[in-house]
Design a protein around this motif. Structure first.
Motif, mmCIF file in Angstrom:
data_model
loop_
_atom_site.group_PDB
_atom_site.id
_atom_site.type_symbol
_atom_site.label_atom_id
_atom_site.label_comp_id
_atom_site.label_asym_id
_atom_site.label_seq_id
_atom_site.Cartn_x
_atom_site.Cartn_y
_atom_site.Cartn_z
ATOM 1 N N LYS A 1 -8.093 4.916 16.474
ATOM 2 C CA LYS A 1 -8.252 3.474 16.611
ATOM 3 C C LYS A 1 -9.233 3.131 17.715
ATOM 4 O O LYS A 1 -9.238 3.726 18.783
ATOM 5 C CB LYS A 1 -6.901 2.809 16.915
ATOM 6 C CG LYS A 1 -5.967 2.786 15.719
ATOM 7 C CD LYS A 1 -4.715 1.996 16.033
ATOM 8 C CE LYS A 1 -3.813 1.913 14.812
ATOM 9 N NZ LYS A 1 -2.574 1.148 15.086
ATOM 10 N N ASN B 1 -8.530 4.922 5.219
ATOM 11 C CA ASN B 1 -8.922 3.653 5.814
ATOM 12 C C ASN B 1 -10.411 3.461 5.581
ATOM 13 O O ASN B 1 -11.192 4.412 5.698
ATOM 14 C CB ASN B 1 -8.664 3.636 7.318
ATOM 15 C CG ASN B 1 -7.198 3.464 7.654
ATOM 16 O OD1 ASN B 1 -6.523 4.425 7.993
ATOM 17 N ND2 ASN B 1 -6.708 2.250 7.541
ATOM 18 N N CYS B 2 -10.823 2.243 5.266
ATOM 19 C CA CYS B 2 -12.235 1.960 5.073
ATOM 20 C C CYS B 2 -13.002 2.329 6.334
ATOM 21 O O CYS B 2 -12.557 2.058 7.458
ATOM 22 C CB CYS B 2 -12.436 0.483 4.740
ATOM 23 S SG CYS B 2 -14.159 0.029 4.442
ATOM 24 N N TYR C 1 -9.604 9.256 8.060
ATOM 25 C CA TYR C 1 -8.725 8.970 9.187
ATOM 26 C C TYR C 1 -9.582 8.791 10.430
ATOM 27 O O TYR C 1 -10.471 9.593 10.705
ATOM 28 C CB TYR C 1 -7.723 10.099 9.413
ATOM 29 C CG TYR C 1 -6.832 9.850 10.610
ATOM 30 C CD1 TYR C 1 -5.699 9.053 10.496
ATOM 31 C CD2 TYR C 1 -7.157 10.387 11.856
ATOM 32 C CE1 TYR C 1 -4.894 8.798 11.594
ATOM 33 C CE2 TYR C 1 -6.355 10.143 12.959
ATOM 34 C CZ TYR C 1 -5.228 9.345 12.825
ATOM 35 O OH TYR C 1 -4.447 9.093 13.924
ATOM 36 N N ASN D 1 -11.302 -1.868 7.748
ATOM 37 C CA ASN D 1 -10.230 -0.903 8.003
ATOM 38 C C ASN D 1 -9.137 -0.958 6.937
ATOM 39 O O ASN D 1 -7.996 -0.577 7.180
ATOM 40 C CB ASN D 1 -9.614 -1.137 9.386
ATOM 41 C CG ASN D 1 -9.016 0.145 9.963
ATOM 42 O OD1 ASN D 1 -9.627 1.205 9.873
ATOM 43 N ND2 ASN D 1 -7.834 0.046 10.535
ATOM 44 N N GLU D 2 -9.481 -1.449 5.741
ATOM 45 C CA GLU D 2 -8.502 -1.591 4.659
ATOM 46 C C GLU D 2 -7.921 -0.241 4.278
ATOM 47 O O GLU D 2 -8.595 0.780 4.295
ATOM 48 C CB GLU D 2 -9.172 -2.232 3.444
ATOM 49 C CG GLU D 2 -8.226 -2.695 2.375
ATOM 50 C CD GLU D 2 -7.353 -3.846 2.841
ATOM 51 O OE1 GLU D 2 -6.140 -3.605 2.982
ATOM 52 O OE2 GLU D 2 -7.855 -4.941 3.056
ATOM 53 N N HIS D 3 -6.643 -0.236 3.955
ATOM 54 C CA HIS D 3 -5.945 0.949 3.483
ATOM 55 C C HIS D 3 -6.026 0.958 1.959
ATOM 56 O O HIS D 3 -5.558 0.014 1.320
ATOM 57 C CB HIS D 3 -4.481 0.849 3.900
ATOM 58 C CG HIS D 3 -4.006 2.017 4.674
ATOM 59 N ND1 HIS D 3 -4.823 2.815 5.443
ATOM 60 C CD2 HIS D 3 -2.764 2.549 4.804
ATOM 61 C CE1 HIS D 3 -4.111 3.757 6.011
ATOM 62 N NE2 HIS D 3 -2.853 3.622 5.630
ATOM 63 N N TYR E 1 0.821 -1.214 0.000
ATOM 64 C CA TYR E 1 0.000 0.000 0.000
ATOM 65 C C TYR E 1 0.857 1.268 0.000
ATOM 66 O O TYR E 1 0.449 2.298 -0.546
ATOM 67 C CB TYR E 1 -0.995 0.000 1.163
ATOM 68 C CG TYR E 1 -0.379 0.020 2.546
ATOM 69 C CD1 TYR E 1 -0.029 1.219 3.161
ATOM 70 C CD2 TYR E 1 -0.180 -1.163 3.248
ATOM 71 C CE1 TYR E 1 0.522 1.243 4.426
ATOM 72 C CE2 TYR E 1 0.372 -1.151 4.524
ATOM 73 C CZ TYR E 1 0.720 0.045 5.107
ATOM 74 O OH TYR E 1 1.267 0.055 6.369
#
Length: 321
Positions: free
Chosen positions: A302, A257-258, A299, A264-266, A139
């Motif tokens: 977390k 990020n999803c 963004y 949470n895929e980049h 990525y």
């Protein structure tokens, strides 16, 4: 001068009682009003911190005053706002996750590739007997990389050791490794030497320093960074865009990020698709009940995960054409 600065740095130097050091170092950073993310391990420090120029200078002075970290090379960026929301300083087994923890095999304080300053790297990189190797994750490479760089298909640096055999065909070449700030190259170049590669070099200070001292020439796209900025410009000589939107294929440098925290895929996504997909990579993620609110940045602070992400099947993105 802008209102804030962001410091990127690392230092391989043994730390006794590293867990206690991490706790005390966190308190020190908070006393300066800094925000950021620092990893402390027995082998050293790896950090990105952000704050006012006064606070950042005080931090650099304190780090350099410690004999263990006196040679730490700070990359300093001027920013409009802090690059993090909170301050974290955590103890981990390594300052960059590689799985290479045996000091008898890999010890960056004793043996690594030859360090090339940015202008030396620029002068060497296009020679016929040279291979430029990107040791970062997929990525990171997709959003920006050096022209004609070789890469390994890895989702995380810890996969690098098992992929190194794919580089055997380059053993008669000079291998010039690079990464964001130099930290991954310390172990990658050391491992290459251990595996029998004889002419191994690394870009000292990484892409960030190369942008500051060599104008970023021939670095295509943006450089991925591990803070709220996500990706930054480094090339002021011949800039270009190489990444494309995952959803529609148009050129874009924006990486997010999803919005589905269980994915949470980049991935790269243009603004139009961002609002259309509500910050998600797929319709399934868009419909997920835990989807986070998309604000245009992609963004998110977390939050605890409810699934085992180590078992999640990662999406493979289309290769650049």
């Amino acid at each position: 001068m802008k209102a804030y600065q962001t410091l990127l740095y690392y230092c391989y130097s043994p730390i006794e009682n590293a867990e206690e050091f991490a706790e005390n170092h966190l308190a020190f950073c908070k006393s300066l009003g800094l925000v950021g993310r620092i990893i402390v391990a027995d082998e050293g420090l790896n950090g990105t911190v952000s704050g006012t120029p006064k606070a950042c200078q005080a931090y650099m002075d304190a780090v350099h005053a410690d004999p263990r970290f006196a040679k730490t090379d700070f990359k300093v960026d001027e920013v409009d706002e802090p690059s993090f929301v909170k301050m974290h300083c955590r103890y981990k087994p390594e300052i960059v996750h590689s799985g290479l923890r045996d000091p008898h095999i890999i010890d960056p304080t004793k043996k690594t590739g030859v360090h090339l300053e940015p202008k030396e790297f620029l002068e060497m990189k296009d020679r016929d007997d040279v291979v430029v190797l990107d040791v970062r994750s997929d990525y990171e490479h997709k959003v920006g990389h050096f022209k004609n760089a070789v890469r390994l298909d890895i989702e995380n640096f810890r996969e690098f050791p098992e992929k190194i055999k794919e580089l055997a065909k380059y053993k008669d070449k000079k291998i010039l490794t690079y990464c964001t700030g130099g930290i991954k190259c310390e172990k990658a170049s050391a491992l290459l030497l251990h595996e029998g590669f004889e002419q191994v070099y690394q870009l000292h200070g990484g892409i960030i320093k190369y942008g500051k001292e060599a104008g970023g020439k021939d670095f295509e796209g943006k450089c991925y960074v591990f803070d709220n900025r996500v990706a930054v410009d480094v090339n002021t000589v011949n800039p270009s865009v190489v990444s494309t939107c995952f959803n529609c294929g148009t050129q874009t440098t924006k990486m997010i990020n999803c919005a589905n925290p269980e994915c949470n895929e980049h991935f790269t996504q243009c603004d139009e698709c961002g609002w259309k997909m509500d910050g998600c990579c797929s319709d399934a993620c868009k419909a997920h009940p835990r989807k986070r609110e998309y604000d245009g940045t992609g963004y998110y602070v977390k939050i605890p995960q409810t699934v085992n992400l180590s078992k999640r099947k990662h999406k493979k993105f289309p290769a650049k054409t």
